[in-house]
Design a protein around this motif. Structure first.
Motif, short mmCIF file in Angstrom:
data_model
loop_
_atom_site.label_atom_id
_atom_site.label_comp_id
_atom_site.label_asym_id
_atom_site.label_seq_id
_atom_site.Cartn_x
_atom_site.Cartn_y
_atom_site.Cartn_z
N SER A 175 0.76 -23.00 12.51
CA SER A 175 1.51 -21.82 12.07
C SER A 175 0.58 -20.76 11.50
CB SER A 175 2.54 -22.22 11.01
OG SER A 175 1.90 -22.73 9.85
N VAL A 176 1.09 -19.54 11.42
CA VAL A 176 0.32 -18.40 10.90
C VAL A 176 1.24 -17.62 9.96
CG1 VAL A 176 -0.90 -16.27 11.47
CG2 VAL A 176 -1.09 -18.25 12.99
N VAL A 177 0.71 -17.25 8.80
CA VAL A 177 1.44 -16.45 7.82
C VAL A 177 0.68 -15.14 7.62
CG1 VAL A 177 2.41 -16.35 5.50
CG2 VAL A 177 2.26 -18.54 6.68
N VAL A 178 1.35 -14.02 7.82
CA VAL A 178 0.74 -12.70 7.67
C VAL A 178 1.42 -12.01 6.48
CG1 VAL A 178 0.28 -10.48 8.76
CG2 VAL A 178 0.31 -12.58 10.15
N TYR A 179 0.61 -11.67 5.49
CA TYR A 179 1.11 -10.95 4.31
C TYR A 179 0.81 -9.47 4.50
CZ TYR A 179 1.86 -15.35 1.87
OH TYR A 179 2.33 -16.60 1.49
N VAL A 180 1.85 -8.68 4.50
CA VAL A 180 1.72 -7.23 4.63
C VAL A 180 1.62 -6.65 3.22
CG1 VAL A 180 2.74 -5.14 5.56
CG2 VAL A 180 3.08 -7.31 6.75
N ILE A 181 0.50 -6.01 2.93
CA ILE A 181 0.25 -5.46 1.59
C ILE A 181 0.18 -3.95 1.68
CG2 ILE A 181 -0.97 -7.54 0.83
CD1 ILE A 181 -3.60 -6.13 1.34
N PRO A 182 0.48 -3.25 0.57
CA PRO A 182 0.47 -1.78 0.60
C PRO A 182 -0.94 -1.22 0.66
CG PRO A 182 0.93 -2.57 -1.60
CD PRO A 182 0.92 -3.79 -0.73
N GLU A 183 -1.02 0.03 1.00
CA GLU A 183 -2.32 0.69 1.12
C GLU A 183 -3.03 0.80 -0.21
OE1 GLU A 183 -4.02 4.57 3.57
OE2 GLU A 183 -1.97 4.57 2.78
N SER A 184 -2.27 0.79 -1.30
CA SER A 184 -2.85 0.91 -2.63
C SER A 184 -3.47 -0.39 -3.13
CB SER A 184 -1.78 1.37 -3.62
OG SER A 184 -0.69 0.44 -3.65
N ARG A 217 -4.58 -20.60 6.67
CA ARG A 217 -3.74 -20.10 7.77
C ARG A 217 -3.01 -18.82 7.37
NH1 ARG A 217 -2.94 -25.77 7.58
NH2 ARG A 217 -3.89 -26.81 9.39
N THR A 218 -3.64 -18.01 6.56
CA THR A 218 -3.03 -16.77 6.10
C THR A 218 -3.91 -15.59 6.44
OG1 THR A 218 -4.04 -17.04 3.91
CG2 THR A 218 -1.80 -17.90 4.20
N ALA A 219 -3.27 -14.44 6.61
CA ALA A 219 -3.97 -13.19 6.87
C ALA A 219 -3.31 -12.09 6.04
CB ALA A 219 -3.92 -12.84 8.35
N LEU A 220 -4.12 -11.12 5.63
CA LEU A 220 -3.64 -9.97 4.88
C LEU A 220 -3.71 -8.74 5.78
CD1 LEU A 220 -5.41 -10.57 1.43
CD2 LEU A 220 -3.16 -11.36 2.18
N LEU A 221 -2.61 -8.02 5.87
CA LEU A 221 -2.52 -6.84 6.74
C LEU A 221 -2.09 -5.64 5.91
CD1 LEU A 221 -2.37 -5.37 9.46
CD2 LEU A 221 -0.09 -6.36 9.78
N ARG A 222 -2.91 -4.59 5.94
CA ARG A 222 -2.60 -3.39 5.17
C ARG A 222 -1.70 -2.45 5.98
NH1 ARG A 222 -6.63 -0.96 1.69
NH2 ARG A 222 -8.19 -1.61 3.19
N ILE A 223 -0.73 -1.87 5.33
CA ILE A 223 0.17 -0.91 5.96
C ILE A 223 0.17 0.37 5.16
CG2 ILE A 223 2.22 -1.71 4.71
CD1 ILE A 223 3.86 -1.13 7.20
#
Length: 562
Positions: free
Chosen positions: A136-145, A161-167
């Motif tokens: 499995s893969v877990v993607v955490y979407v975090i704010p630009e700040s 198994r985690t990734a951080l994705l900036r939006i």
């Protein structure tokens, strides 16, 4: 005293009785007692498995942190979404991929973890809160700040198994949830290409069993470099001392293995069993004489001559007769005083930084130069303590390559956390488990299909109950492995695929299959004809005589009537 006619009838009756006993009782009894025993096999199920229609499913969870979505957007974000993909490996084999994506907002504890000072600490804290299942893969979407990512980094892939994705903050204003998801989808797909299986991995796992397209040369090269899947591996570390009179070598191989190699093998334990041994070989020379380069004041080995180095050395390594598992050889060669220092050059005549090379599906060799010794005032033999950290760094990289652990180059804007002391990230293990499971399923299917075709073509091979049971176990394990792959349960799928390949090999290499392999029907007749022919000839002649008398009697009766 009986008349000749009565005696003749009695003889005819005796001949007919003996012939009846032979035909009704003797021949069926002989046929039954000499028949080859062949237990029932699930041929139809084997033929169905030979089609190799696999569907791989990945559970993807997208978690939105505080500040990434407005309250209105959070209410309208879909809870689940499924994406299907189909790829052709060749004209006969179709692989289906399914990504089951779930969306939710971060919990309070996850928000606390995302407020850690660094991305690595946040990754560890998130892993502590909840360990994601294999595959499995877990993607955490975090704010630009958020301060977790640097300005030039949009995606951070951790050791777990985690990734951080900036939006960007602009996605919060005037955007529908569908537009937000459409904006994130390309990046999430890139994350999956890095952290989960890729089409190239699956194609490489099937490279020995399908016809690859011309554009798949890279996949075939990768598959030929790594060892094929096996229940176990034997790892041998060898220290080559060609001139014990010049130097006395000391290496702490046991401590180095425990510090550098064993953590990696512990993480790889779900895939196979590993055993490690070491040895020191004296007066072991390379099969190629190095050339002296006056511009470098050193000896060199060119890439073209490296292939000739292995065979002479391999003869000294010995063979592992106690096990049928593949052997991974890692050789550390310390040049003698006459050929030191010794450097390895690539095809471009450039010096290889690691001063080592590897042979696909065999192992690796590293040349260890000793600097500052062999001077005029040195007393031989010189005591040399080998820097095991430097050596094991090279061998660990080669071991990862031999076992098929591959990390694809991250796209622009990605940052991948360096591997820890185990030398293997959780998602790298998942990638290897995906490819090994597919390879095990394909190998077991090919083995059991070949066995079924062999038994169908050669009818005098005995199929005992043990072989039939192993074949049934293989078919059952393959069906369960395919079902678990489709359900996304990678751990169970790998276990069932290992059971399938073990059962298929036990059935295919069972010694009982060879008992009657070279005992064809003509040899059977050569054995039984000398036994039955002396008995059958008088019976056959008597029957022919009886038939002739019956025909003569009918002709006489017909002549009297006329």
């Amino acid at each position: 005293m009986a008349t000749p006619e009565v005696e003749r009838k009695r003889g005819h009756l005796a001949a007919l009785s003996i012939a009846a006993v032979v035909i009704i009782l003797g021949i069926p009894l002989w046929w039954r007692t000499t028949q080859t025993y062949r237990a029932w096999l699930p041929v139809n199920q084997i033929n169905d498995l030979a089609k190799l229609q696999l569907q791989l499913s990945v559970d993807v969870e997208v978690v939105f942190a505080r500040g990434t979505l407005s309250p209105e957007q959070q209410k309208k974000v879909p809870l689940t979404q499924a994406r299907h993909e189909e790829h052709k490996v060749d004209e006969d084999t179709t692989l289906r991929y399914r990504y089951d994506t779930k969306y939710r907002t971060a919990t309070v504890m996850e928000e606390d973890a995302l407020n850690k000072p660094s991305a690595a600490e946040a990754d560890l804290s998130l892993h502590t809160l909840s360990e994601s299942p294999c595959g499995s893969v877990v993607v955490y979407v975090i704010p630009e700040s958020s301060l977790l990512l640097l300005e030039d980094v949009e995606v951070y892939i951790g050791e777990r198994r985690t990734a951080l994705l900036r939006i960007g903050t602009q996605m919060r204003v005037g955007k529908t949830p569908q537009q937000v998801l459409a904006h994130l989808e390309p990046r999430i797909k890139q994350v999956l290409q890095v952290m989960s299986f890729s089409h190239a991995d699956v194609t490489a796992a099937l490279s020995d069993r399908v016809r690859l397209s011309p554009g798949s040369k890279e996949s075939r090269a990768d598959s030929m470099r790594a060892f094929k899947s096996s229940p176990g591996y034997e790892i041998t570390f060898s220290l080559l001392n060609p001139d014990p009179k010049s130097h006395n070598l000391d290496w702490d191989i046991e401590g180095a293995v425990q510090q550098y190699i064993q953590p990696l093998l512990t993480k790889l334990s779900p895939l196979a069993n590993f055993s490690i041994d070491s040895q020191i070989l004296y007066y072991a020379m390379l099969g190629v004489n190095p050339r002296f380069d006056s511009s470098l004041s050193a000896y060199t080995l060119n890439a073209d001559s490296l292939a000739h180095v292995i065979n002479p050395v391999e003869a000294r390594l010995g063979s592992n007769a106690a096990s049928s598992n593949p052997v991974l050889n890692f050789l550390l060669y310390v040049p003698d005083a006459k050929h030191a220092p010794l450097f390895i050059h690539d095809h471009n005549k450039q010096e290889v930084p690691s001063n080592a090379f590897h042979s696909p599906r065999w192992g690796g060799i590293m040349v260890y130069n000793v600097n500052g010794l062999y001077g005029p005032g040195d007393v031989f033999p010189v005591n040399i303590n080998i820097n095991m950290a430097k050596v094991m760094g090279v061998f660990l990289a080669q071991l990862r390559l031999m076992l098929g652990v591959q990390s694809p180059a991250p796209p622009p804007g990605f940052r991948v956390e360096p591997r820890g002391s185990a030398g293997l990230a959780h998602w790298e293990l998942d990638r290897l488990m995906w490819s090994r499971t597919v390879e095990n399923v394909a190998t077991a299917t090919t083995t059991i299909t070949s066995l079924a075709q062999l038994l169908d073509q050669i009818g005098n091979i005995v199929i005992n109950d043990n072989i039939a049971q192993q074949v049934s176990n293989t078919v059952t394990s393959l069906q369960l492995a395919v079902a678990e792959l489709e359900a996304g349960n990678l751990g169970f799928a790998l276990q069932y695929s290992k059971e399938a390949i073990l059962a298929s090999e036990r059935a295919f290499f069972d010694p009982s299959l060879l008992h009657l392999l070279y005992f064809p029907d003509d040899q059977k007749f050569a054995i039984y004809i000398p036994l039955f022919l002396p008995m059958c000839v008088p019976i056959l002649l008597s029957l022919l005589k009886i038939a002739s008398e019956v025909r003569q009697r009918r002709r006489d009766k017909k002549a009297k009537k006329d």
